[in-house]
Design a protein around this motif. Structure first.
Motif, PDB file in Angstrom:
ATOM      1  N   THR A   1       0.844  -1.188   0.000  1.00  0.00           N
ATOM      2  CA  THR A   1       0.000   0.000   0.000  1.00  0.00           C
ATOM      3  C   THR A   1       0.880   1.238   0.000  1.00  0.00           C
ATOM      4  O   THR A   1       2.063   1.180   0.354  1.00  0.00           O
ATOM      5  CB  THR A   1      -0.924   0.027   1.234  1.00  0.00           C
ATOM      6  OG1 THR A   1      -0.124   0.015   2.425  1.00  0.00           O
ATOM      7  CG2 THR A   1      -1.859  -1.162   1.243  1.00  0.00           C
ATOM      8  N   GLU A   2       0.290   2.367  -0.387  1.00  0.00           N
ATOM      9  CA  GLU A   2       1.003   3.635  -0.368  1.00  0.00           C
ATOM     10  C   GLU A   2       0.043   4.743   0.018  1.00  0.00           C
ATOM     11  O   GLU A   2      -1.186   4.584  -0.054  1.00  0.00           O
ATOM     12  CB  GLU A   2       1.623   3.926  -1.724  1.00  0.00           C
ATOM     13  CG  GLU A   2       0.628   4.124  -2.843  1.00  0.00           C
ATOM     14  CD  GLU A   2       1.272   4.443  -4.168  1.00  0.00           C
ATOM     15  OE1 GLU A   2       2.416   4.928  -4.160  1.00  0.00           O
ATOM     16  OE2 GLU A   2       0.641   4.231  -5.217  1.00  0.00           O
ATOM     17  N   SER A   3       0.595   5.881   0.435  1.00  0.00           N
ATOM     18  CA  SER A   3      -0.206   7.041   0.805  1.00  0.00           C
ATOM     19  C   SER A   3      -0.300   7.988  -0.375  1.00  0.00           C
ATOM     20  O   SER A   3       0.704   8.278  -1.032  1.00  0.00           O
ATOM     21  CB  SER A   3       0.418   7.761   2.002  1.00  0.00           C
ATOM     22  OG  SER A   3       0.385   6.941   3.147  1.00  0.00           O
ATOM     23  N   VAL A   4      -1.510   8.472  -0.637  1.00  0.00           N
ATOM     24  CA  VAL A   4      -1.721   9.449  -1.705  1.00  0.00           C
ATOM     25  C   VAL A   4      -2.464  10.631  -1.120  1.00  0.00           C
ATOM     26  O   VAL A   4      -3.279  10.486  -0.201  1.00  0.00           O
ATOM     27  CB  VAL A   4      -2.525   8.839  -2.874  1.00  0.00           C
ATOM     28  CG1 VAL A   4      -1.765   7.703  -3.511  1.00  0.00           C
ATOM     29  CG2 VAL A   4      -3.890   8.366  -2.412  1.00  0.00           C
ATOM     30  N   PRO A   5      -2.186  11.850  -1.610  1.00  0.00           N
ATOM     31  CA  PRO A   5      -2.885  13.026  -1.083  1.00  0.00           C
ATOM     32  C   PRO A   5      -4.345  13.044  -1.508  1.00  0.00           C
ATOM     33  O   PRO A   5      -4.693  12.605  -2.607  1.00  0.00           O
ATOM     34  CB  PRO A   5      -2.108  14.193  -1.694  1.00  0.00           C
ATOM     35  CG  PRO A   5      -1.489  13.638  -2.919  1.00  0.00           C
ATOM     36  CD  PRO A   5      -1.194  12.197  -2.629  1.00  0.00           C
ATOM     37  N   VAL A   6      -5.185  13.534  -0.618  1.00  0.00           N
ATOM     38  CA  VAL A   6      -6.597  13.692  -0.894  1.00  0.00           C
ATOM     39  C   VAL A   6      -6.925  15.169  -0.848  1.00  0.00           C
ATOM     40  O   VAL A   6      -6.655  15.850   0.151  1.00  0.00           O
ATOM     41  CB  VAL A   6      -7.465  12.937   0.139  1.00  0.00           C
ATOM     42  CG1 VAL A   6      -8.944  13.146  -0.163  1.00  0.00           C
ATOM     43  CG2 VAL A   6      -7.121  11.465   0.126  1.00  0.00           C
ATOM     44  N   ARG A   7      -7.497  15.700  -1.904  1.00  0.00           N
ATOM     45  CA  ARG A   7      -7.794  17.129  -1.968  1.00  0.00           C
ATOM     46  C   ARG A   7      -8.921  17.463  -0.998  1.00  0.00           C
ATOM     47  O   ARG A   7      -9.982  16.845  -0.987  1.00  0.00           O
ATOM     48  CB  ARG A   7      -8.196  17.518  -3.385  1.00  0.00           C
ATOM     49  CG  ARG A   7      -8.432  19.011  -3.552  1.00  0.00           C
ATOM     50  CD  ARG A   7      -8.815  19.324  -4.978  1.00  0.00           C
ATOM     51  NE  ARG A   7      -7.763  18.907  -5.882  1.00  0.00           N
ATOM     52  CZ  ARG A   7      -7.983  18.549  -7.138  1.00  0.00           C
ATOM     53  NH1 ARG A   7      -9.202  18.542  -7.621  1.00  0.00           N
ATOM     54  NH2 ARG A   7      -6.972  18.186  -7.909  1.00  0.00           N
ATOM     55  N   ASN A   8      -8.683  18.450  -0.158  1.00  0.00           N
ATOM     56  CA  ASN A   8      -9.699  18.933   0.778  1.00  0.00           C
ATOM     57  C   ASN A   8     -10.776  19.668   0.006  1.00  0.00           C
ATOM     58  O   ASN A   8     -10.482  20.508  -0.835  1.00  0.00           O
ATOM     59  CB  ASN A   8      -9.038  19.862   1.807  1.00  0.00           C
ATOM     60  CG  ASN A   8      -9.947  20.154   2.984  1.00  0.00           C
ATOM     61  OD1 ASN A   8     -11.089  20.553   2.783  1.00  0.00           O
ATOM     62  ND2 ASN A   8      -9.420  19.947   4.178  1.00  0.00           N
ATOM     63  N   PRO A   9     -12.065  19.376   0.258  1.00  0.00           N
ATOM     64  CA  PRO A   9     -13.127  20.073  -0.469  1.00  0.00           C
ATOM     65  C   PRO A   9     -13.069  21.574  -0.317  1.00  0.00           C
ATOM     66  O   PRO A   9     -13.571  22.308  -1.169  1.00  0.00           O
ATOM     67  CB  PRO A   9     -14.404  19.506   0.164  1.00  0.00           C
ATOM     68  CG  PRO A   9     -14.007  18.203   0.758  1.00  0.00           C
ATOM     69  CD  PRO A   9     -12.593  18.374   1.185  1.00  0.00           C
ATOM     70  N   ALA A  10     -12.478  22.056   0.790  1.00  0.00           N
ATOM     71  CA  ALA A  10     -12.409  23.495   1.006  1.00  0.00           C
ATOM     72  C   ALA A  10     -11.315  24.145   0.191  1.00  0.00           C
ATOM     73  O   ALA A  10     -11.172  25.364   0.201  1.00  0.00           O
ATOM     74  CB  ALA A  10     -12.178  23.800   2.488  1.00  0.00           C
ATOM     75  N   MET A  11     -10.525  23.334  -0.521  1.00  0.00           N
ATOM     76  CA  MET A  11      -9.418  23.870  -1.302  1.00  0.00           C
ATOM     77  C   MET A  11      -9.803  23.956  -2.766  1.00  0.00           C
ATOM     78  O   MET A  11     -10.714  23.276  -3.238  1.00  0.00           O
ATOM     79  CB  MET A  11      -8.166  22.991  -1.132  1.00  0.00           C
ATOM     80  CG  MET A  11      -7.712  22.881   0.316  1.00  0.00           C
ATOM     81  SD  MET A  11      -6.301  21.798   0.499  1.00  0.00           S
ATOM     82  CE  MET A  11      -5.031  22.812  -0.157  1.00  0.00           C
ATOM     83  N   GLY A  12      -9.116  24.808  -3.487  1.00  0.00           N
ATOM     84  CA  GLY A  12      -9.395  25.012  -4.892  1.00  0.00           C
ATOM     85  C   GLY A  12      -8.909  23.859  -5.745  1.00  0.00           C
ATOM     86  O   GLY A  12      -8.318  22.904  -5.244  1.00  0.00           O
ATOM     87  N   PRO A  13      -9.132  23.935  -7.039  1.00  0.00           N
ATOM     88  CA  PRO A  13      -8.769  22.835  -7.927  1.00  0.00           C
ATOM     89  C   PRO A  13      -7.281  22.561  -7.981  1.00  0.00           C
ATOM     90  O   PRO A  13      -6.866  21.473  -8.307  1.00  0.00           O
ATOM     91  CB  PRO A  13      -9.306  23.286  -9.293  1.00  0.00           C
ATOM     92  CG  PRO A  13      -9.440  24.775  -9.190  1.00  0.00           C
ATOM     93  CD  PRO A  13      -9.778  25.057  -7.763  1.00  0.00           C
ATOM     94  N   ASN A  14      -6.447  23.539  -7.655  1.00  0.00           N
ATOM     95  CA  ASN A  14      -5.000  23.357  -7.660  1.00  0.00           C
ATOM     96  C   ASN A  14      -4.445  23.144  -6.261  1.00  0.00           C
ATOM     97  O   ASN A  14      -3.248  23.251  -6.041  1.00  0.00           O
ATOM     98  CB  ASN A  14      -4.302  24.554  -8.303  1.00  0.00           C
ATOM     99  CG  ASN A  14      -4.680  24.703  -9.759  1.00  0.00           C
ATOM    100  OD1 ASN A  14      -4.800  23.704 -10.454  1.00  0.00           O
ATOM    101  ND2 ASN A  14      -4.901  25.920 -10.201  1.00  0.00           N
ATOM    102  N   GLY A  15      -5.336  22.891  -5.286  1.00  0.00           N
ATOM    103  CA  GLY A  15      -4.878  22.683  -3.921  1.00  0.00           C
ATOM    104  C   GLY A  15      -4.669  23.973  -3.165  1.00  0.00           C
ATOM    105  O   GLY A  15      -4.091  23.971  -2.084  1.00  0.00           O
ATOM    106  N   ASN A  16      -5.111  25.132  -3.679  1.00  0.00           N
ATOM    107  CA  ASN A  16      -4.913  26.414  -3.024  1.00  0.00           C
ATOM    108  C   ASN A  16      -6.221  26.911  -2.415  1.00  0.00           C
ATOM    109  O   ASN A  16      -7.312  26.401  -2.681  1.00  0.00           O
ATOM    110  CB  ASN A  16      -4.406  27.445  -4.034  1.00  0.00           C
ATOM    111  CG  ASN A  16      -3.078  27.034  -4.635  1.00  0.00           C
ATOM    112  OD1 ASN A  16      -2.222  26.530  -3.933  1.00  0.00           O
ATOM    113  ND2 ASN A  16      -2.940  27.238  -5.935  1.00  0.00           N
ATOM    114  N   ASP A  17      -6.110  27.973  -1.585  1.00  0.00           N
ATOM    115  CA  ASP A  17      -7.282  28.631  -1.036  1.00  0.00           C
ATOM    116  C   ASP A  17      -8.081  29.226  -2.199  1.00  0.00           C
ATOM    117  O   ASP A  17      -7.568  30.048  -2.960  1.00  0.00           O
ATOM    118  CB  ASP A  17      -6.822  29.726  -0.065  1.00  0.00           C
ATOM    119  CG  ASP A  17      -7.998  30.399   0.648  1.00  0.00           C
ATOM    120  OD1 ASP A  17      -9.141  30.233   0.185  1.00  0.00           O
ATOM    121  OD2 ASP A  17      -7.743  31.080   1.649  1.00  0.00           O
TER     122      ASP A  17
END
Length: 498
Positions: free
Chosen positions: A65-81
């Motif tokens: 298994t490996e860890s992958v990032p999950v985009r927070n719904p509160a973040m924008g499409p590029n992972g930004n505020d």
């Protein structure tokens, strides 16, 4: 009697012809001999069931298994505020709708934290090598994983930890908390022969405990990697990696590692790491968790038949030294560019790729004899093997500059003296620098800026001496010329022009 019915007629003909060929034989006089007098060879296919019964329980399935990032719904499409764009237009005090109270100037915007989740990474194979839970597999099966799970043929699963890995040989040693496990006996891959039957057991495409069979197609197959491989026609597919290659005695002779394929699936060629090489790595992984290898600080190339004849070698064997690392073990031992290393620590260097394997298996700090071919004779040197570092830095090369003064010689070259700055940097005492290239040297690949160090068996000391060497060359045979380009040296052959 042969049937001529439509539909099954072809099959019946084939069967009948096959039967007839077994029953009848042509006599030396052209007649038909009886079945009693015909000598028909008997071909038998080995029964693999006993080998499989004895070994299958020692082969395991490995999933990672490996860890992958999950985009927070509160973040924008590029992972930004998502409100950063508005603050760029309206200033840092912009308050998004629905947020309580004004923001204080210079107060950084809280950034939602990026989360991670664990996902399946891949499936491979492995096998037990000791009853206390040591398991062998490929490094690429477990690399970049955050969880390793070993499943036995009984279905029982264990979480494994990595004892050590070696990317160069693609070997990984794992450990599970278990006792009284059935280890596979280790065989001798040096005794393998072409045509010998072998089996592979593993989990192709996640299908546990799959057995395939075939023969050894080639041994010591050089693919440009650090190790010589065992080539087989045993069906190996994704998921078989790390599983054992087993002989008919039920012993492991290799670790299945690679396939040669244009589609990603089996195409008749699979490669296994010889078990003798693997177990040498395992010893170091068990003791230290890593592998320490020897090095001597040279860059090498192959010896062609043409070059071998030109420099007087009986066979085109050995490793041609193209560059010697300044201050390295080979430099201290007196190795020169253009030398051909023919033996190391008593072992013959038949192919260029033999040298890094033999040197790598030598313990750092050990002083060993090394034979080189130099100027038509064998020279024995003593060398202290160094420790291979994680990475080696590249050496910058100086752009040569020289006037074009000398006429074109029989090799198609104009040359000039080598500057003191270049001699000091390259640690050479003689040579001439090429300033212009014409035929036949152009066809041989020479270029302006190259430095000619040796012609046949004679070192070049300067332009005048070089001119005499070239003028005296036999125009009916190729001359061997040692050329340095940057920090690399290589023998090339040039037949003098008429």
């Amino acid at each position: 009697m042969l049937s001529t019915h439509v539909g099954n007629s072809k099959i019946k003909r084939m069967m009948a012809c096959a039967s007839a060929s077994l029953l009848l034989a042509v006599s030396p006089l052209g007649g038909v001999a009886s079945a009693q007098t015909a000598a028909v060879p008997t071909l038998t296919v080995p029964d693999f069931t006993a080998v499989v019964d004895k070994t299958e329980g020692s082969v395991v399935n490995i999933r990672t298994t490996e860890s992958v990032p999950v985009r927070n719904p509160a973040m924008g499409p590029n992972g930004n505020d998502p409100y950063d764009m508005f603050r760029w237009f309206f200033g840092p005090d912009f308050v998004p709708p629905g947020m309580p109270g004004p923001r204080q100037r210079n107060t950084p915007t809280p950034t939602p934290q990026e989360k991670e989740r664990t996902v399946p990474r891949g499936v491979g194979s492995g096998f037990i090598i000791s009853s206390d839970g040591y398991i062998l597999t490929n490094n690429h099966v477990v690399a970049k994983s955050n969880g390793i799970f070993v499943t036995m043929t009984s279905g029982k699963e264990y979480k494994a930890k990595i004892i050590g890995t070696d990317a160069r040989t693609d070997v990984a040693l794992l450990k599970i908390d278990a006792k009284d496990l059935p280890p596979l006996p280790i065989g001798d891959s040096n005794k393998l022969k072409k045509g010998q039957w072998v089996l592979a057991i593993g989990s192709p495409f996640g299908l546990d405990s799959t057995v395939t069979s075939g023969i050894v197609s080639a041994i010591n197959r050089d693919t440009g990697d650090y190790l010589p491989f065992i080539q087989t026609d045993v069906a190996v597919n994704p998921g078989n990696s790390g599983g054992p290659l087993i002989d008919l005695a039920g012993q492991v002779v290799g670790v299945n590692s690679q396939i040669i394929s244009q589609s990603g699936g089996f195409m008749g060629i699979s490669l296994a790491i010889p078990i003798d090489e693997v177990m040498r790595v395992v010893e170091q992984l068990k003791a230290h968790g890593k592998v320490t290898r020897g090095r001597i600080g040279v860059q090498i190339g192959p010896v062609s038949d043409e070059v071998g004849k030109a420099i007087g070698l009986a066979k085109a064997e050995g490793a041609m030294v193209s560059n010697v690392e300044q201050g390295g073990p080979a430099d201290d031992a007196g190795i020169r560019s253009g030398d051909v290393i023919t033996r190391f620590d008593g072992k013959a260097i038949t192919h260029m790729t033999d040298l890094p394997r033999i040197v790598g298996a030598t313990k750092p700090g050990k002083r060993v004899p090394m034979e080189v071919w130099r100027k038509g004779k064998t020279v024995t040197l003593q060398i202290k093997v160094g420790d291979m570092p994680a990475a080696e830095s590249e050496t910058d090369t100086e752009e040569p500059q020289a006037p074009k003064t000398a006429p074109v010689d029989a090799l198609g070259l104009k040359v000039s003296p080598v500057s003191e700055a270049v001699r000091s940097k390259q640690k050479i005492t003689g040579g001439v620098q090429v300033t212009e290239v014409q035929e036949p040297a152009a066809t041989a690949g020479l270029a302006p800026g190259d430095i000619i160090l040796t012609v046949n068996d004679t070192d070049v000391t300067g332009p005048d001496q070089y001119a005499k060497l070239v003028a005296g060359l036999d125009k009916s045979r190729a001359a061997a010329v040692l050329v340095m380009r940057g920090d690399q040296s290589q023998w090339v052959t040039i037949t003098p022009g008429k």
